[in-house]
Design an enzyme around this catalytic site. Structure first.
Site, PDB file in Angstrom:
ATOM      1  N   ASN A   1       0.662  -1.282  -0.044  1.00  0.00           N
ATOM      2  CA  ASN A   1       0.187   0.075  -0.025  1.00  0.00           C
ATOM      3  C   ASN A   1       0.835   1.294   0.065  1.00  0.00           C
ATOM      4  O   ASN A   1       0.372   2.495  -0.591  1.00  0.00           O
ATOM      5  CB  ASN A   1      -0.737   0.036   1.079  1.00  0.00           C
ATOM      6  CG  ASN A   1      -1.652   1.233   1.464  1.00  0.00           C
ATOM      7  OD1 ASN A   1      -2.537   1.687   0.450  1.00  0.00           O
ATOM      8  ND2 ASN A   1      -1.132   1.965   2.444  1.00  0.00           N
TER       9      ASN A   1
ATOM     10  N   GLU B   1      -4.552  -8.320   6.867  1.00  0.00           N
ATOM     11  CA  GLU B   1      -5.207  -7.333   7.972  1.00  0.00           C
ATOM     12  C   GLU B   1      -6.242  -6.410   7.437  1.00  0.00           C
ATOM     13  O   GLU B   1      -5.963  -5.605   6.394  1.00  0.00           O
ATOM     14  CB  GLU B   1      -3.968  -6.464   8.371  1.00  0.00           C
ATOM     15  CG  GLU B   1      -4.353  -5.447   9.545  1.00  0.00           C
ATOM     16  CD  GLU B   1      -3.466  -4.255   9.389  1.00  0.00           C
ATOM     17  OE1 GLU B   1      -3.524  -3.663  10.584  1.00  0.00           O
ATOM     18  OE2 GLU B   1      -3.064  -4.046   8.249  1.00  0.00           O
TER      19      GLU B   1
ATOM     20  N   HIS C   1      -6.598  -1.219   1.750  1.00  0.00           N
ATOM     21  CA  HIS C   1      -6.187  -0.014   1.011  1.00  0.00           C
ATOM     22  C   HIS C   1      -5.390  -0.284  -0.311  1.00  0.00           C
ATOM     23  O   HIS C   1      -5.017   0.591  -0.846  1.00  0.00           O
ATOM     24  CB  HIS C   1      -5.034   0.594   1.909  1.00  0.00           C
ATOM     25  CG  HIS C   1      -5.813   1.214   3.223  1.00  0.00           C
ATOM     26  ND1 HIS C   1      -6.622   2.246   3.137  1.00  0.00           N
ATOM     27  CD2 HIS C   1      -5.643   0.775   4.401  1.00  0.00           C
ATOM     28  CE1 HIS C   1      -7.154   2.517   4.624  1.00  0.00           C
ATOM     29  NE2 HIS C   1      -6.621   1.588   5.315  1.00  0.00           N
TER      30      HIS C   1
ATOM     31  N   ASP D   1      -0.306  -6.684   4.840  1.00  0.00           N
ATOM     32  CA  ASP D   1      -0.600  -5.366   5.661  1.00  0.00           C
ATOM     33  C   ASP D   1      -1.588  -4.333   5.001  1.00  0.00           C
ATOM     34  O   ASP D   1      -1.499  -4.470   3.822  1.00  0.00           O
ATOM     35  CB  ASP D   1       0.669  -4.642   5.961  1.00  0.00           C
ATOM     36  CG  ASP D   1       0.600  -3.353   6.632  1.00  0.00           C
ATOM     37  OD1 ASP D   1       0.200  -3.474   7.781  1.00  0.00           O
ATOM     38  OD2 ASP D   1       0.691  -2.451   6.101  1.00  0.00           O
TER      39      ASP D   1
END
Length: 694
Positions: free
Chosen positions: A324, A511, A472, A468
Site C-alpha cells: 500500500n 489485515e 487499502h 498489511d
C-alpha cells in the site's frame, strides 16, 4: 416451494402389536439421523430443513397398527404445541410447511401419542450466570458420548490417566489448569498432517526478539537515541530467529509470521504525535527496496539458514508484506541517494545538520519532527528524483495528491503506492542511485511489486504472506499476488524436492481492520484467511470470568469456519497494532493462563504474539501507544510464574498440534450436572474438554 418426503421411523410400544427392536431414525431423502430417547422418555429427532413444503410419516419398518401415525385432529403441523396422533392410521402422510430454514426438533411422547415440532432450542449451559464450582475430590465425568468403555484417557495438562468404566472416569484437574481437563486417548495417534486451517502461528517482531548477530546492529549509520530507545533498532535479526527455533517449536507452533525483513528507509522520522522519539522502520512497515534484505535483519545466507532450519522442524514461514505504501523521506536517504532539497546551502547544512545529516538531534524548543523544517518539500524537480509520479501520490512536490477513499488515501502521511495504475513505468527514480536487485523493465507498479515479492518465494520457499493494510489496495492486485506466489512456491518445491514439506499451495492471510468471523469478498481474491479482530476484545475476556462463557462463541466459530473449506480466520490475544492482553486485560498469571485456554482451544487458526506465553510487559510508548506493545522479549525473566505460564502454553500447543479436531472439528456441547464439557470431532480424531470450575 419444494416438497420432500420425510420418514420418521420410531421404535416404541404400541397398543396393538409388538414392534421390532429397530433403531430410531429420522430419514430425509437418502439421509438418516438417529432418533433418541431423553431422560423423560421422550423420543427426539432433529433435522435441518430449508424453506419449503414437506410431507413426512411416522412409523416403524412394518408400518403396522400401533406404529403407524397420522394427525388425529389437525390438517397439518402447527409448530410449538403438542398435536394428537392416531397410532393406527391407514394413511400416515403428515404435511408441514417450513417458512424459515433452521434445525427442527420432532418430539414424540409415547405415553399419550403427542407430537411437538419446533425449532431446535439454542444450545445453552447451566453456567451462563454461575460457573461450575470446583471440589476437593476428583470429578466424576460422563464421557460415554465420546469414548468407549476400556479406553485409557489422558489429561493433556496434568498427565493424569483414567480408564473409562460404565461410561465414566474420575479425575481432578491439575494445579495450573484453571479447572480444565483436556481429555484424549492415552495411546498417541500418529502426528496429524499439517493444514493451514488449524495452524498455530507465532508472530515475531524480528528486531525485538533475539540478537543473533551483533555485527549488523547499526547498519546504514543508524544509531540509538540514548534514552528510552522507543523507535530505534534493538538488534533482533534473522540469525536470532534461527537460534530460537527450538523455543518456538516447543510451543506447538507450525508456522512463524515474521515482520518484513526487506530494506527499510535508512533514516528516522519523528515518532508519535509529539515527535518525542526517533522512529526508524525497525518494525518492517517503512519499505524502501523490496528486492534487498535490510542489513539490520541479516544476510541472504542467514535468511536461507532460517527458512531451511524452520522447514526441517516442520515449521512454515509467513512473511509480512506491504503493497500500500512506501516509507517516509528521511534526511539520511535524501543525502545518500540525492533526492529532495533543503532550505540550507551546503555550508549551512554541514553546520546545522552535521557531516551526516542523519546525526542531527533536536535542540531546545525542537522535537524530532523539527527535521522537516529544513526540507523544501515544494521543489518539484528535486523531489521527482525520489520515486517519480508514476509510482506514488503524496503531498510533496508535484506528485498527485492523496485521495479520500481507502484505495488512494495516505495512511499516516505515508506515500501511497499507485497499485491501481495501468501505466507502465521503469524503476523508481532513486533506485538508479542505490544498490538494488530490481530489474529495469517496463511494468505497472503493482506488477513490479508482485515480481519483487514472489522472487523471494521462488528463491527461498517462503510459505505464506500476511498482508498489511489489505483494504487499502484493490482486490485485483491481491488476486494477482496470490496466483503469482502459488506459481513461485510450486517452482521452488519442484526445484528443491529434498526441502519441500508437502505440495500445499501458497497461503495468504490479511489485515482488514475490524474484520471478524464473516466471509467477505477477500476470500474470492486470493485470501485463505483474514485476521479476526473480535477475539481479543469481545471473546477472550469472557474466559477470565468463566471458561464456560465461551461456548456460544466456540459454537459460532466452529459452525462458520468448519462448514466452509474456503473460509478461515486468524484469532489472537495480542498484537503490535492494538494492545497486549497481559497489559490491558489480565490481572494475574492465572488470567493469562485462562486467556491461553480461550485462544488455543478456539476453532480456526490462531496467532500467538511473541511474549504472550511469558507475560511480556508493555514497553515505553511515548506519545504512540502502540510502541509499547513491541517491547523486547525478556529472555532473562522466564523464571518462576512466567516459567509455569510458558509450560502451560506448551502443553496447550502440543495438544492442539496433536489434534486437528481442536481447530477443524464439530463443536458439540454436552449438558452435564456440575461441570461444563464440549467435544470436538474431526474425522477419526475426537477430544473432550471439561471445565470443573476453579
Amino acid at each position: 416451494m419444494k416438497k420432500t418426503l420425510i420418514s420418521l421411523s420410531v421404535a416404541m410400544l404400541g397398543a396393538c402389536s409388538q414392534l421390532p427392536d429397530n433403531a430410531l431414525l429420522l430419514s430425509l431423502e437418502d439421509q438418516q439421523v438417529a432418533f433418541a430417547a431423553n431422560e423423560q422418555g421422550l423420543l427426539i429427532a432433529e433435522k435441518k430443513l430449508d424453506k419449503g413444503s414437506y410431507t413426512f410419516s411416522i412409523g416403524d419398518n412394518a408400518q403396522t397398527c400401533g406404529s403407524n401415525f397420522s394427525l388425529a385432529e389437525d390438517a397439518r403441523i402447527k409448530f410449538n404445541r403438542p398435536l394428537k396422533l392416531d397410532d393406527c392410521a391407514g394413511e400416515s402422510a403428515i404435511p408441514m410447511r417450513v417458512f424459515k430454514a433452521n434445525t427442527y426438533q420432532f418430539t414424540l411422547n409415547p405415553a399419550n401419542n403427542e407430537l411437538t415440532v419446533k425449532v431446535k432450542p439454542k444450545q445453552s449451559n447451566d453456567f451462563t450466570s454461575t460457573c461450575p464450582v470446583a471440589t476437593d475430590s476428583p470429578k466424576v465425568i460422563d464421557v460415554s458420548a465420546t469414548f468407549a468403555d476400556g479406553t485409557v484417557l489422558r489429561d493433556a495438562l496434568s498427565g493424569q490417566q483414567a480408564t473409562v468404566s460404565s461410561g465414566k472416569i474420575a479425575l481432578q484437574p491439575g494445579a495450573n489448569s484453571q479447572g480444565l481437563l483436556l481429555l484424549e486417548p492415552a495411546e498417541q495417534a500418529p502426528k496429524a498432517e499439517f493444514d493451514w486451517d488449524n495452524a498455530t502461528v507465532y508472530f515475531v517482531m524480528t528486531d525485538r526478539f533475539y540478537n543473533g548477530n551483533l555485527d549488523n546492529d547499526n547498519s546504514y549509520g543508524r544509531s540509538k537515541d540514548g534514552k528510552h530507545e522507543i523507535g530505534t533498532f534493538h538488534g533482533g535479526d534473522l540469525a536470532g530467529l534461527t537460534k530460537k527455533l527450538d523455543y518456538i517449536e516447543s510451543l506447538g507452533v507450525n508456522a512463524i509470521w515474521i515482520t518484513s525483513p526487506l530494506e527499510q528507509i535508512h533514516g528516522w522520522v519523528g515518532g508519535g504525535d509529539k515527535g518525542d522519539f526517533k522512529h526508524y522502520g525497525y518494525h518492517g512497515y517503512y519499505h524502501q527496496d523490496w528486492t534487498k534484505l535490510d542489513a539490520n535483519m541479516g544476510t541472504e545466507e542467514e535468511l536461507r539458514q532460517f527458512v531451511d532450519t524452520a522447514h526441517e522442524k516442520g515449521i512454515r514461514i509467513v512473511w509480512d508484506v506491504v503493497m500500500n505504501h512506501t516509507g517516509y523521506a528521511t534526511l539520511a536517504d535524501m543525502q545518500e541517494f540525492g533526492f529532495g532539497k533543503l532550505y540550507l546551502s551546503d555550508e549551512e547544512a554541514k553546520k546545522e545538520l552535521g557531516e551526516n545529516w542523519t546525526d542531527w538531534q533536536p535542540k531546545s524548543g525542537q522535537s524530532w519532527h523539527s527535521f522537516n523544517d529544513y526540507i523544501k518539500y515544494s521543489d518539484d524537480e528535486a523531489w521527482e528524483k525520489w520515486w517519480g509520479k508514476d509510482w506514488i501520490r503524496t503531498d510533496i512536490g508535484d506528485y498527485d495528491a492523496p485521495g479520500y477513499n481507502d484505495r488512494t488515501m495516505s495512511l499516516n502521511f505515508l506515500p501511497d503506492l499507485k497499485t491501481e495504475s495501468t501505466q507502465k513505468t521503469g524503476l523508481p527514480n532513486f533506485y538508479r542511485s542505490k544498490e538494488t536487485n530490481a530489474k529495469d523493465v517496463q511494468a505497472t507498479p503493482s506488477d513490479h511489486l508482485i515480481t519483487w515479492l514472489t522472487d523471494w518465494v521462488r528463491e527461498y520457499g517462503i510459505d505464506g504472506f500476511r498482508v498489511d493494510t489489505a483494504k487499502h489496495v484493490e482486490m485485483e492486485s491481491w488476486a494477482k499476488l496470490k496466483q503469482a506466489s502459488n506459481e513461485a512456491l510450486a517452482e521452488w518445491k519442484q526445484n528443491n524436492p529434498d526441502k519441500a514439506l508437502d505440495d500445499k499451495p501458497f497461503w495468504m492471510t490479511g489485515e482488514v481492520w475490524a474484520h471478524s468471523v464473516v466471509k467477505s469478498p477477500y476470500f474470492d481474491n486470493g485470501f485463505d484467511s483474514i485476521i479476526n479482530f473480535e477475539f481479543q476484545g469481545d471473546v477472550a475476556p469472557k474466559a477470565l470470568k468463566c471458561f464456560a462463557n465461551l461456548d456460544s462463541d466456540f459454537q459460532r466459530y466452529a459452525e462458520r469456519i468448519n462448514s466452509d473449506s474456503e473460509f478461515n480466520v486468524l484469532s489472537y490475544l495480542s498484537s503490535h497494532d492494538t494492545s497486549l492482553f497481559w497489559a490491558s486485560r489480565s490481572r494475574s498469571i492465572d488470567d493469562q493462563m485462562r486467556a491461553a485456554n480461550a485462544l488455543m482451544l478456539s476453532p480456526g487458526a490462531v496467532q500467538i504474539y511473541y511474549g504472550d506465553e511469558i507475560a511480556r510487559d508493555l514497553g515505553v510508548s511515548g506519545s504512540d501507544s502502540h510502541q509499547g506493545t513491541r517491547s523486547d522479549m525478556p529472555w532473562d525473566r522466564i523464571t518462576g510464574q512466567r516459567e509455569a505460564l510458558l509450560k502451560h502454553w506448551q502443553a496447550l500447543g502440543d495438544f492442539r498440534l496433536r489434534h486437528p479436531a481442536v481447530a477443524k472439528g464439530q463443536h458439540i456441547t454436552h449438558q452435564r450436572e456440575g461441570y461444563y464439557a464440549f467435544e470436538r470431532r474431526y474425522q477419526d480424531d475426537k477430544i473432550l474438554i471439561v471445565y470443573t470450575g476453579e
